[in-house]
Design a protein around this motif. Structure first.
Motif, PDB file in Angstrom:
ATOM      1  N   PHE A 199       9.275   5.801  -9.452  1.00 21.95           N
ATOM      2  CA  PHE A 199       9.426   5.068  -8.189  1.00 21.95           C
ATOM      3  C   PHE A 199       8.141   5.001  -7.379  1.00 21.95           C
ATOM      4  O   PHE A 199       8.158   4.680  -6.203  1.00 21.95           O
ATOM      5  CB  PHE A 199      10.540   5.715  -7.340  1.00 21.95           C
ATOM      6  CG  PHE A 199      11.882   5.700  -8.024  1.00 21.95           C
ATOM      7  CD1 PHE A 199      12.630   4.531  -8.060  1.00 21.95           C
ATOM      8  CD2 PHE A 199      12.375   6.824  -8.646  1.00 21.95           C
ATOM      9  CE1 PHE A 199      13.866   4.496  -8.716  1.00 21.95           C
ATOM     10  CE2 PHE A 199      13.606   6.806  -9.296  1.00 21.95           C
ATOM     11  CZ  PHE A 199      14.354   5.637  -9.321  1.00 21.95           C
ATOM     12  N   LEU A 200       7.001   5.337  -8.001  1.00 23.15           N
ATOM     13  CA  LEU A 200       5.769   5.387  -7.208  1.00 23.15           C
ATOM     14  C   LEU A 200       5.249   3.997  -6.847  1.00 23.15           C
ATOM     15  O   LEU A 200       5.522   3.020  -7.538  1.00 23.15           O
ATOM     16  CB  LEU A 200       4.686   6.197  -7.915  1.00 23.15           C
ATOM     17  CG  LEU A 200       4.191   5.789  -9.299  1.00 23.15           C
ATOM     18  CD1 LEU A 200       3.166   4.690  -9.234  1.00 23.15           C
ATOM     19  CD2 LEU A 200       3.600   7.009  -9.979  1.00 23.15           C
TER      20      LEU A 200
ATOM     21  N   LYS B 114      16.755   2.059 -11.185  1.00 21.68           N
ATOM     22  CA  LYS B 114      15.397   1.532 -10.972  1.00 21.68           C
ATOM     23  C   LYS B 114      15.444   0.063 -10.518  1.00 21.68           C
ATOM     24  O   LYS B 114      14.807  -0.326  -9.540  1.00 21.68           O
ATOM     25  CB  LYS B 114      14.598   1.673 -12.273  1.00 21.68           C
ATOM     26  CG  LYS B 114      13.269   0.981 -12.286  1.00 21.68           C
ATOM     27  CD  LYS B 114      12.270   1.658 -11.376  1.00 21.68           C
ATOM     28  CE  LYS B 114      11.043   0.797 -11.179  1.00 21.68           C
ATOM     29  NZ  LYS B 114       9.948   1.484 -10.536  1.00 21.68           N
TER      30      LYS B 114
HETATM   31  C1  UGA Z   1       7.186  -1.024  -5.779  1.00 23.49           C
HETATM   32  C2  UGA Z   1       8.180   0.013  -5.220  1.00 23.49           C
HETATM   33  O1  UGA Z   1       7.958   0.192  -3.831  1.00 23.49           O
HETATM   34  C3  UGA Z   1       8.019   1.356  -5.949  1.00 23.49           C
HETATM   35  O2  UGA Z   1       9.004   2.260  -5.488  1.00 23.49           O
HETATM   36  C4  UGA Z   1       8.202   1.133  -7.456  1.00 23.49           C
HETATM   37  O3  UGA Z   1       7.997   2.334  -8.196  1.00 23.49           O
HETATM   38  C5  UGA Z   1       7.187   0.092  -7.934  1.00 23.49           C
HETATM   39  O4  UGA Z   1       7.397  -1.142  -7.186  1.00 23.49           O
HETATM   40  C6  UGA Z   1       7.424  -0.139  -9.408  1.00 23.49           C
HETATM   41  O5  UGA Z   1       8.494  -0.641  -9.776  1.00 23.49           O
HETATM   42  O6  UGA Z   1       6.579   0.289 -10.227  1.00 23.49           O
HETATM   43  P1  UGA Z   1       4.570  -1.561  -5.422  1.00 23.49           P
HETATM   44  O7  UGA Z   1       4.827  -2.806  -6.201  1.00 23.49           O
HETATM   45  O8  UGA Z   1       3.408  -0.702  -5.778  1.00 23.49           O
HETATM   46  O9  UGA Z   1       5.865  -0.588  -5.488  1.00 23.49           O
HETATM   47  O10 UGA Z   1       4.358  -2.000  -3.914  1.00 23.49           O
HETATM   48  P2  UGA Z   1       5.160  -1.921  -2.538  1.00 23.49           P
HETATM   49  O11 UGA Z   1       4.438  -1.027  -1.609  1.00 23.49           O
HETATM   50  O12 UGA Z   1       6.578  -1.667  -2.743  1.00 23.49           O
HETATM   51  O13 UGA Z   1       4.956  -3.434  -2.018  1.00 23.49           O
HETATM   52  C7  UGA Z   1       5.442  -4.556  -2.753  1.00 23.49           C
HETATM   53  C8  UGA Z   1       5.208  -5.830  -1.991  1.00 23.49           C
HETATM   54  O14 UGA Z   1       6.084  -5.918  -0.861  1.00 23.49           O
HETATM   55  C9  UGA Z   1       3.799  -5.996  -1.411  1.00 23.49           C
HETATM   56  O15 UGA Z   1       3.356  -7.310  -1.645  1.00 23.49           O
HETATM   57  C10 UGA Z   1       3.963  -5.744   0.070  1.00 23.49           C
HETATM   58  O16 UGA Z   1       3.025  -6.433   0.854  1.00 23.49           O
HETATM   59  C11 UGA Z   1       5.361  -6.279   0.305  1.00 23.49           C
HETATM   60  N1  UGA Z   1       6.016  -5.665   1.486  1.00 23.49           N
HETATM   61  C12 UGA Z   1       6.329  -4.344   1.496  1.00 23.49           C
HETATM   62  C13 UGA Z   1       6.357  -6.473   2.570  1.00 23.49           C
HETATM   63  O17 UGA Z   1       6.105  -7.700   2.573  1.00 23.49           O
HETATM   64  N2  UGA Z   1       6.980  -5.904   3.650  1.00 23.49           N
HETATM   65  C14 UGA Z   1       7.291  -4.592   3.687  1.00 23.49           C
HETATM   66  O18 UGA Z   1       7.876  -4.143   4.715  1.00 23.49           O
HETATM   67  C15 UGA Z   1       6.958  -3.791   2.595  1.00 23.49           C
END
Ligand code: UGA
Length: 432
Positions: free
Chosen positions: A152-153, A204
């Motif tokens: 989940f990282l 997941k």
């Molecule tokens: C995501 C999940 O958060 C992790 O828990 C998971 O392990 C991972 O996918 C995976 O499946 O490997 P990640 O893709 O690294 O992690 O990035 P996030 O921080 O979740 O952001 C994803 C997207 O959502 C980004 O483009 C971010 O800008 C956007 N976002 C996030 C928003 O537009 N608003 C928010 O409030 C949060």
């Protein structure tokens, strides 16, 4: 414990180092010789906070070895993590080629009982499928168990998330394997959810699907705020105070990108189709996101009508701050639209290497943030990198031809914008 991690991508490398730091003896295997050569020398092959420190520490403490020798990786450990790529196919299904290859290797080299753990995000039923594959290759059940242990990282916060995860999910169908996994994770002191493999695999997808839905939901609220003169940040704050909702993942903007949410939401729809379940919510989440990421273009065309020949600056190319990853980044969709509308695109990102230049030779890359604004008719901010919020708006304005900011991540303090007298559009700040 002796742990082998096959695959040195994002998930694999972080897990390998993470288990090393937690005092296990780890072998990290990848068939890419260049990657292994660099890792052996302690050179980080991906951009991630703290990676260089953890890499150095694990090498110095002899907690990790890097190898291209999969036979050694399989023979010398009792826990084999599979963390190879599972990219999406064009039809939204998951490409399992690399997982299958590893299973074949395991069946070739297995010499005693192993727990084979799947960390890659894989379709529901993969644990059973892997067992069948091993059986079909002539390996009987007493030699192995297969466990599902999704990761989940988040990129950019990978180690923090790995060590302090809210939960560890273990999908198992043998008490022996459950015992081995429980021992491996004992010193993490985190909540462990033990369940059956299918449920673990679905947790997941459900988790990524839900977080993506939260983002699309708040983005639709933001779009309404723009129409009614509302303030989405106040709404997110108020929603987040309700413990049932939680304040996280309620930042409105130009949508989600990256290698996970876009891929996993599509995959969830496909999985549903396979079992006759119509995932209306997830389909809408995807549709909302597809529209959301080009909202800055809508606002820009609404303002100028025609942008052909105008210089437009795009700030922040990665899908989020703290990474160098541009996969499914909203900025890329915005650049494509700008090119379609014959604008002249100037870009800046604090972290994206030159490689993107080969993909878009027609756009200009600036090494200096302020140079990006020279003669520009609009600055579109796509990623909330910290240095953007610290910009000197008077200096920015002086460089621009027409001072217009489209803030795709609600980075700027409106009082500062007002003082600098810059035309400003944001997401869900309709009160402005
Ligand atoms: C995501 C999940 O958060 C992790 O828990 C998971 O392990 C991972 O996918 C995976 O499946 O490997 P990640 O893709 O690294 O992690 O990035 P996030 O921080 O979740 O952001 C994803 C997207 O959502 C980004 O483009 C971010 O800008 C956007 N976002 C996030 C928003 O537009 N608003 C928010 O409030 C949060």
């Amino acid at each position: 414990m002796k742990v082998t991690v096959i695959g040195s991508g994002y998930v694999g490398l972080i897990a390998a180092l993470g288990f090393g730091i937690k005092n296990n003896k780890v072998i990290c295997v990848d068939k890419n010789k260049e990657k292994i050569k660099n890792l052996k020398k302690g050179i980080p092959i991906i951009y991630e906070k703290e990676l260089d420190n953890y890499l150095k520490k694990c090498i110095e403490d002899k907690k990790i070895t890097f190898s291209t020798d999969i036979k050694k990786g399989i023979r010398e450990s009792n826990i084999i993590f599979i963390a190879v790529g599972t990219p999406p196919l064009n039809n939204g299904e998951v490409d399992m080629t690399q997982v299958k290859e590893v299973i074949r290797d395991i069946s070739k080299y297995i010499n005693e009982y192993k727990v084979v753990v799947n960390k890659s995000t894989v379709p529901i039923g993969t644990q059973k499928y892997m067992k069948r594959m091993l059986n079909n290759e002539g390996i009987s059940n007493e030699y192995f168990d297969v466990v599902s242990n999704p990761e989940f990282l988040r990129e950019g916060k990978a180690f923090e998330d790995f060590f302090n995860t809210d939960r560890i999910v273990i999908g198992y169908d043998s008490e022996k394997a459950k015992g081995v996994m429980g021992k491996l994770y004992k010193n993490f002191n985190r909540k462990i959810v033990y369940t059956n493999p299918e449920t673990a695999e679905l947790i997941k997808y459900a988790s990524n699907g839900f977080l993506a839905t939260k983002i699309s939901f708040i983005n639709e609220i933001a779009n309404l705020c723009d129409e009614i003169g509302g303030n989405v940040e106040d709404i997110s704050y108020a929603l987040g105070l309700d413990k049932r909702i939680s304040p996280l993942f309620l930042n409105a903007g130009i949508g989600f990108g990256g290698s996970c949410f876009p891929k996993d939401t599509k995959a969830l729809v496909k999985i549903g189709e396979k079992y006759g379940v119509d995932f209306n919510i997830i389909k809408s989440t995807i549709n909302v996101n597809n529209k959301q990421r080009i909202i800055p273009i809508k606002k820009l065309l609404n303002y100028y009508k025609d942008i052909s020949g105008k210089i437009i600056s795009v700030l922040g190319l990665t899908f989020k701050p703290g990474t160098d990853d541009i996969r499914e980044s909203p900025a890329i969709y915005i650049i494509n639209e700008l090119i379609k509308n014959k604008a002249k695109v100037k870009c800046y990102d604090p972290n994206v290497s030159k490689t993107i230049k080969d993909k878009y030779p027609q756009i200009e890359y600036c090494n200096n943030l302020y140079d990006t604004f020279t003669n520009s008719s609009c600055a579109i901010f796509c990623t909330e990198w910290e240095e953007f919020s610290k910009l000197d708006l008077f200096k920015l304005k002086a460089k621009m031809k027409e001072p217009l900011i489209i803030d795709g991540r609600n980075i700027f303090n409106y009082e500062h914008i007002k003082k600098a007298k810059i035309k400003y559009f944001a997401i869900g700040r309709g009160y402005i």
